[in-house]
Design an enzyme around this catalytic site. Structure first.
Site, PDB file in Angstrom:
ATOM      1  N   SER A 271     -61.920 -25.737   2.674  1.00 48.45           N
ATOM      2  CA  SER A 271     -61.407 -24.367   2.605  1.00 48.45           C
ATOM      3  C   SER A 271     -61.255 -23.937   1.149  1.00 48.45           C
ATOM      4  O   SER A 271     -61.395 -24.732   0.224  1.00 48.45           O
ATOM      5  CB  SER A 271     -60.052 -24.263   3.322  1.00 48.45           C
ATOM      6  OG  SER A 271     -59.032 -24.875   2.544  1.00 48.45           O
TER       7      SER A 271
ATOM      8  N   SER B 268     -58.450 -22.820  -0.284  1.00 45.75           N
ATOM      9  CA  SER B 268     -57.039 -22.727  -0.661  1.00 45.75           C
ATOM     10  C   SER B 268     -56.747 -23.254  -2.055  1.00 45.75           C
ATOM     11  O   SER B 268     -55.686 -22.974  -2.611  1.00 45.75           O
ATOM     12  CB  SER B 268     -56.169 -23.475   0.357  1.00 45.75           C
ATOM     13  OG  SER B 268     -56.385 -24.872   0.275  1.00 45.75           O
TER      14      SER B 268
ATOM     15  N   LYS C 271     -53.148 -30.059  -1.786  1.00 44.11           N
ATOM     16  CA  LYS C 271     -52.416 -28.974  -2.447  1.00 44.11           C
ATOM     17  C   LYS C 271     -51.895 -29.497  -3.788  1.00 44.11           C
ATOM     18  O   LYS C 271     -52.017 -30.673  -4.107  1.00 44.11           O
ATOM     19  CB  LYS C 271     -51.230 -28.501  -1.599  1.00 44.11           C
ATOM     20  CG  LYS C 271     -51.573 -28.063  -0.184  1.00 44.11           C
ATOM     21  CD  LYS C 271     -52.404 -26.811  -0.129  1.00 44.11           C
ATOM     22  CE  LYS C 271     -52.791 -26.464   1.297  1.00 44.11           C
ATOM     23  NZ  LYS C 271     -53.723 -25.315   1.378  1.00 44.11           N
TER      24      LYS C 271
ATOM     25  N   SER D  72     -53.622 -19.513   1.092  1.00 46.88           N
ATOM     26  CA  SER D  72     -53.308 -20.932   1.253  1.00 46.88           C
ATOM     27  C   SER D  72     -52.194 -21.118   2.271  1.00 46.88           C
ATOM     28  O   SER D  72     -51.149 -20.453   2.211  1.00 46.88           O
ATOM     29  CB  SER D  72     -52.889 -21.540  -0.092  1.00 46.88           C
ATOM     30  OG  SER D  72     -52.439 -22.874   0.075  1.00 46.88           O
TER      31      SER D  72
END
Length: 267
Positions: free
Chosen positions: A67, A69, A124, A231
């Site tokens: 993704s 994010s 993250k 995100s």
């Protein structure tokens, strides 16, 4: 699919066949008799599976970024390597730490098991450590009462599936000794209240129209994506428990669409 568990089961099966053949079956075969296929193949694969399992469990593990994010730090399609031992040695499959080495620091790009579904791996950036107070107010990050410095870098454009081109502002953010880049989309609210779930220690967070404030509980971490307005992160599903940590992302080792990204350090 729980690949570590499958790899562990294959290791046990092939290892047992190799051991039983070495101790028992081999002695019962004549010198001219060939090994049965069900012994030959597992014995051949056992050392390969052992090496892969050891490297993947204790040294490094590859992941693919699915993704956007973490744009602009990580792009969709990046293949990355994750250091499995920098935060300590963990038993494979059950992910239980047995030896402490280091603790995550603010600014680390962390791979962890998603708290809502531990079978899924997330990536993250760590912004909050145990005991920190994290405030996100009008898209400015504040840690323990100190507003984090950001410097404008310029405009940034990227493609997001289903939306076409997305235009955002790119900033340098200073969480640790080195800076990293983040994206902020001024057309999107800093917090999407409809996405906030009920999570463990939800009472530690106070949400308001302009953002939120969260106190990070002991043994947990607060994470955000570098693509701040695209995100799913700790703002919405809560804190990352220490036992969910997989490792620290440190390098991009492949990208089929952009060979220039190969070998880039992740910071």
């Amino acid at each position: 699919m729980n690949f570590p568990l499958i790899l562990f089961i294959l290791l046990v099966i092939t290892g047992c066949i190799w051991l039983l053949d070495s101790l028992l079956w081999k002695k019962k075969r004549s010198a001219a008799e060939n090994e049965p296929w069900w012994i030959e193949y597992p014995k051949s694969f056992f050392p390969i599976i052992l090496i892969v399992f050891t490297l993947r469990s204790f040294v490094m593990e590859p992941f693919k970024i699915p993704s956007g994010s973490m744009i602009p730090t990580l792009l969709i399609g990046d293949f990355i390597l994750v250091n499995k031992y920098t935060y300590g040695i963990r038993l494979p499959v059950i992910n239980k730490k047995i030896i402490d080495i280091n603790e995550p620091k603010r600014g680390d790009v962390l791979v962890f098991r998603y708290p809502e579904d531990p079978s899924v791996d997330y990536i993250k950036r760590v912004v909050g450590l145990p005991g920190d107070t994290i405030t996100y107010h009008n898209k400015r990050l504040i840690i323990n009462g100190e507003t984090i410095q950001t410097d404008y870098e310029g405009d940034y454009k990227y493609v997001e599936a289903g939306f076409g081109y997305i235009y955002a502002d790119r900033f340098s953010e200073y969480l640790a000794e080195e800076s990293h880049s983040i994206l902020v989309n001024q057309d999107v609210k800093g917090i999407q209240f409809s996405n906030v779930r009920q999570f463990e220690f939800r009472e530690n967070c106070k949400y308001r129209r302009t953002g939120f404030t969260c106190e990070v509980p002991p043994g947990s971490y607060f994470t955000l994506g570098d693509n701040r307005d695209s995100s799913s992160d700790s703002r919405y599903w809560g804190f990352v428990p220490e036992q969910n940590i997989v490792g620290k992302a440190f390098m991009i080792w492949w990208n089929f669409g952009d060979f220039s990204r190969i070998g880039l350090a992740i910071k």
